[in-house]
Design an enzyme around this catalytic site. Structure first.
Site, PDB file in Angstrom:
ATOM      1  N   GLY A 251     -40.939   5.572 -19.605  1.00 64.86           N
ATOM      2  CA  GLY A 251     -41.692   5.238 -20.806  1.00 64.86           C
ATOM      3  C   GLY A 251     -41.099   5.914 -22.026  1.00 64.86           C
ATOM      4  O   GLY A 251     -40.015   6.461 -22.004  1.00 64.86           O
ATOM      5  N   GLY A 275     -31.572   2.000 -16.827  1.00 66.78           N
ATOM      6  CA  GLY A 275     -31.578   0.658 -16.269  1.00 66.78           C
ATOM      7  C   GLY A 275     -32.037  -0.385 -17.264  1.00 66.78           C
ATOM      8  O   GLY A 275     -31.897  -0.223 -18.482  1.00 66.78           O
ATOM      9  N   ASN A 276     -32.648  -1.463 -16.764  1.00 69.82           N
ATOM     10  CA  ASN A 276     -33.066  -2.570 -17.617  1.00 69.82           C
ATOM     11  C   ASN A 276     -34.040  -2.141 -18.711  1.00 69.82           C
ATOM     12  O   ASN A 276     -33.862  -2.478 -19.877  1.00 69.82           O
ATOM     13  CB  ASN A 276     -33.708  -3.672 -16.765  1.00 69.82           C
ATOM     14  CG  ASN A 276     -32.680  -4.595 -16.132  1.00 69.82           C
ATOM     15  OD1 ASN A 276     -31.791  -5.088 -16.801  1.00 69.82           O
ATOM     16  ND2 ASN A 276     -32.799  -4.809 -14.835  1.00 69.82           N
ATOM     17  N   ILE A 305     -29.954   2.355  -8.961  1.00 72.12           N
ATOM     18  CA  ILE A 305     -29.532   2.236  -7.567  1.00 72.12           C
ATOM     19  C   ILE A 305     -29.841   0.848  -7.029  1.00 72.12           C
ATOM     20  O   ILE A 305     -29.271   0.429  -6.012  1.00 72.12           O
ATOM     21  CB  ILE A 305     -30.200   3.307  -6.676  1.00 72.12           C
ATOM     22  CG1 ILE A 305     -31.720   3.121  -6.637  1.00 72.12           C
ATOM     23  CG2 ILE A 305     -29.823   4.705  -7.118  1.00 72.12           C
ATOM     24  CD1 ILE A 305     -32.399   3.996  -5.606  1.00 72.12           C
ATOM     25  N   ASP A 306     -30.724   0.101  -7.712  1.00 77.04           N
ATOM     26  CA  ASP A 306     -31.088  -1.240  -7.245  1.00 77.04           C
ATOM     27  C   ASP A 306     -29.982  -2.261  -7.489  1.00 77.04           C
ATOM     28  O   ASP A 306     -30.035  -3.368  -6.958  1.00 77.04           O
ATOM     29  CB  ASP A 306     -32.366  -1.720  -7.933  1.00 77.04           C
ATOM     30  CG  ASP A 306     -33.598  -1.002  -7.428  1.00 77.04           C
ATOM     31  OD1 ASP A 306     -33.511  -0.324  -6.387  1.00 77.04           O
ATOM     32  OD2 ASP A 306     -34.661  -1.105  -8.074  1.00 77.04           O
ATOM     33  N   GLY A 350     -35.956  -1.195  -3.834  1.00 78.43           N
ATOM     34  CA  GLY A 350     -35.588  -2.552  -4.244  1.00 78.43           C
ATOM     35  C   GLY A 350     -36.830  -3.299  -4.673  1.00 78.43           C
ATOM     36  O   GLY A 350     -37.457  -3.989  -3.873  1.00 78.43           O
ATOM     37  N   GLU A 405     -38.649  -2.523  -0.643  1.00 82.71           N
ATOM     38  CA  GLU A 405     -40.019  -2.228  -1.065  1.00 82.71           C
ATOM     39  C   GLU A 405     -40.716  -3.407  -1.736  1.00 82.71           C
ATOM     40  O   GLU A 405     -41.937  -3.538  -1.674  1.00 82.71           O
ATOM     41  CB  GLU A 405     -40.035  -1.036  -2.024  1.00 82.71           C
ATOM     42  CG  GLU A 405     -39.285  -1.255  -3.322  1.00 82.71           C
ATOM     43  CD  GLU A 405     -39.352  -0.058  -4.233  1.00 82.71           C
ATOM     44  OE1 GLU A 405     -40.382   0.639  -4.242  1.00 82.71           O
ATOM     45  OE2 GLU A 405     -38.356   0.187  -4.948  1.00 82.71           O
ATOM     46  N   MET A 458     -35.018  10.069  -1.195  1.00 85.14           N
ATOM     47  CA  MET A 458     -33.849  10.774  -0.669  1.00 85.14           C
ATOM     48  C   MET A 458     -32.550  10.066  -1.030  1.00 85.14           C
ATOM     49  O   MET A 458     -31.511  10.699  -1.183  1.00 85.14           O
ATOM     50  CB  MET A 458     -33.961  10.908   0.850  1.00 85.14           C
ATOM     51  CG  MET A 458     -35.105  11.799   1.312  1.00 85.14           C
ATOM     52  SD  MET A 458     -35.276  11.810   3.095  1.00 85.14           S
ATOM     53  CE  MET A 458     -33.736  12.580   3.574  1.00 85.14           C
TER      54      MET A 458
END
EC number: 2.7.1.11
Length: 534
Positions: A251, A275-276, A305-306, A350, A405, A458
């Site tokens: 945020g 990220g995005n 990481i996605d 993910g 996920e 992790m």
């Protein structure tokens, strides 16, 4: 990526992904997975109209292929979209020769001049381009062609993007520059590597006033979060540890307040790692700086990481996350293989993209079932997941499942809950599948020993591996080169194995997702041997 309804508020709404989901508005609350919750799911599953057709929506709907000039018009539009914003768009600034040189320790031969001297110093020409797509599909029915083809005949269109690297001329006086670095969002392997390389490269240019902004965008406006002075000595060994040397947070605050802070601190270059959502914030900051006609370069470095940022081969942290995920998969495999009717279930990160689960499943060679957000599945009944698990237990004595996920969220209860970054709060699909499996095998009277492993944090709270460390090094260096070249509102990435600069709006228009018709997903299905659960 869209900002919230208040254009000045730094809260980001997740973009709509391409593919089967027309919207990412699939927020679900973290509900307790009780028997009543399972019964609710079973009721809705029976009411669902399965099977579901997996089909990507065409990205070419806005092109009139009956127009004989459609290719030229597309090319013109492409060039406009991928033009890199520059500080000379708003300010009259003359360039100066770059102090950056690859050959400082050697005497330049007297007969070198012009282009030869540029080559000697390793400069990239402003007109250099890299080809974004390299496969020429012969037919729309070719694997992966549906998302890439142009027109009914699958026409070949050259899509060029700007090559990254040091330029011969720069638009900042290094000794007068104040550069700042901020890391936003969640943790990711490689953050410290990028910070380190940005500082190193700035130092080579001659910049001495370098600071870190603590805990993401929050560091611009929250009291008590002072700047962190950075130098080569300070960051020398930070790459040896995971996490972020500067801290992270999700945020942010008000765009105007952030730009006010940038002005007050006299920052000339701001490097934003995220990220995005973070890049959407960077674009908003860039636009506000341009509106105020500030000589400030806003440069993004893609971190997730996605691996869900558009147009890029991969983002830093992804390779390390997959490597760490393999440790969890191997542990679950040993547990399942060693037990009577053992079942190993591993949940990986993910949210809307299943790249980690797909690559971890493919690389491990131990997964029987890979479940990702992009491909719908059903659990009960004929052709369901549970029926397939019964066959696996009967045929080989154990089974292995890897689930992202965000997979199967359409099967669970939904809400409008979001986190600080505006991302939907997902229900725990791993726990849900775990309880479904236990309940099913108990009901049919077959013993099953299920081991559930959730390595979620992790896989990201660790040091970058060799592959990611190299990527971070190049991205960090290119970010600095882009800032000195006068660009702003861009991000540094790797496309089709080449390092490039891309306008931020082009990479945040939607998250990158796994194409169910791609060769990589087909390879994964070949490896797992799983059927379509529809």
């Amino acid at each position: 990526m869209a900002l919230a309804s208040n254009p000045k508020a730094l809260r980001f709404i997740a973009p709509k992904p391409p593919g089967r989901n027309s919207s990412m508005n699939i927020s679900v609350s973290c509900l307790p997975h009780s028997k009543s919750n399972l019964r609710e799911y079973e009721k809705r599953e029976k009411e669902a109209s399965l099977p579901v057709e997996v089909k990507l929506s065409s990205p070419r709907k806005d092109i009139d292929f009956s127009d004989p000039n459609w290719k030229a018009k597309f090319q013109d539009d492409w060039d406009k979209r991928f033009r890199l914003p520059h500080i000379t768009d708003i300010l009259d600034i003359k360039p100066k020769p770059s102090p950056f040189s690859l050959k400082k320790s050697r005497t330049v031969p007297e007969d070198l001049n012009g282009d030869a001297l540029d080559t000697w110093n390793g400069y990239v020409n402003n007109d250099d381009r890299a080809l974004l797509k390299v496969i020429k599909y012969a037919s729309p029915t070719s694997a992966g062609a549906e998302a890439e083809c142009f027109g009914p005949d699958c026409s070949w269109i050259e899509q060029w993007v700007h090559r990254a690297g040091p330029r011969k001329e720069i638009y900042y006086e290094p000794k007068e520059v104040k550069a700042a670095i901020v890391t936003c969002g969640g943790l990711c392997p490689g953050l410290n590597d990028v910070i380190r390389q940005i500082v190193f490269t700035l130092d080579i240019y001659g910049v001495k006033n370098i600071v870190g902004i603590r805990f993401g965008y929050r560091g611009f406006f929250e009291k008590g979060l002072d700047e962190v002075p950075l130098s080569r000595k300070v960051v020398e060994n930070i790459n040896l540890a995971g996490g972020s040397f500067l801290g992270v947070s999700r945020g942010g605050g008000n765009i105007s307040e952030i730009v006010d802070s940038i002005q007050a601190r006299r920052i000339d270059m701001l490097f934003i790692l995220g990220g995005n959502g973070t890049h959407a914030g960077a674009q908003a900051v860039h636009e506000e700086c341009r509106r105020r006609k500030l000589k400030v370069s806003i440069i993004g470095v893609p971190k997730t990481i996605d691996n869900d940022i558009l147009l890029m081969d991969r983002t830093f942290g992804f390779d390390t996350a997959v490597e760490e995920a393999l440790r969890a998969i191997n542990s679950a495999y040993i547990e399942a293989r060693s037990a009577y009717h053992g079942i190993g279930l591993v949940k990986l990160m993910g949210r809307s993209s299943g790249f980690i689960a797909m690559h971890a499943s493919l690389s491990s060679g131990q997964i029987d079932v890979c479940l990702i957000p992009e491909v719908p599945f059903k659990v009960d009944g004929p052709n369901g997941l549970l029926e397939h698990l019964e066959r696996l237990i009967q045929d080989k004595g154990f089974a292995m499942i890897c689930i992202a996920e965000g997979a199967g969220q359409e099967l669970l209860q939904k809400s409008n809950a979001t986190d600080a970054s505006g991302n939907p709060v997902l229900s725990d699909s791993g726990v849900f599948i775990q309880q479904k499996i236990k309940r099913h095998f108990k009901e049919i009277g077959v013993p099953a020993d299920l081991k559930y492993i959730d390595p979620t944090y992790m896989v990201r709270a660790c040091r970058a591996n060799a592959s990611d460390a190299i990527l971070c090094t190049v991205l960090g260096q290119n970010a600095v080169h882009g800032a000195f070249a006068g660009f702003s509102g861009i991000t540094s990435g790797v496309c089709n194995t080449h390092y490039v600069y891309l306008p931020i709006p082009e990479v945040i228009s939607a998250p990158r997702t796994v194409d169910p018709n791609s060769r990589m997903w087909h390879r994964t299905l070949t490896s797992t041997g799983q059927p379509d659960f529809i």
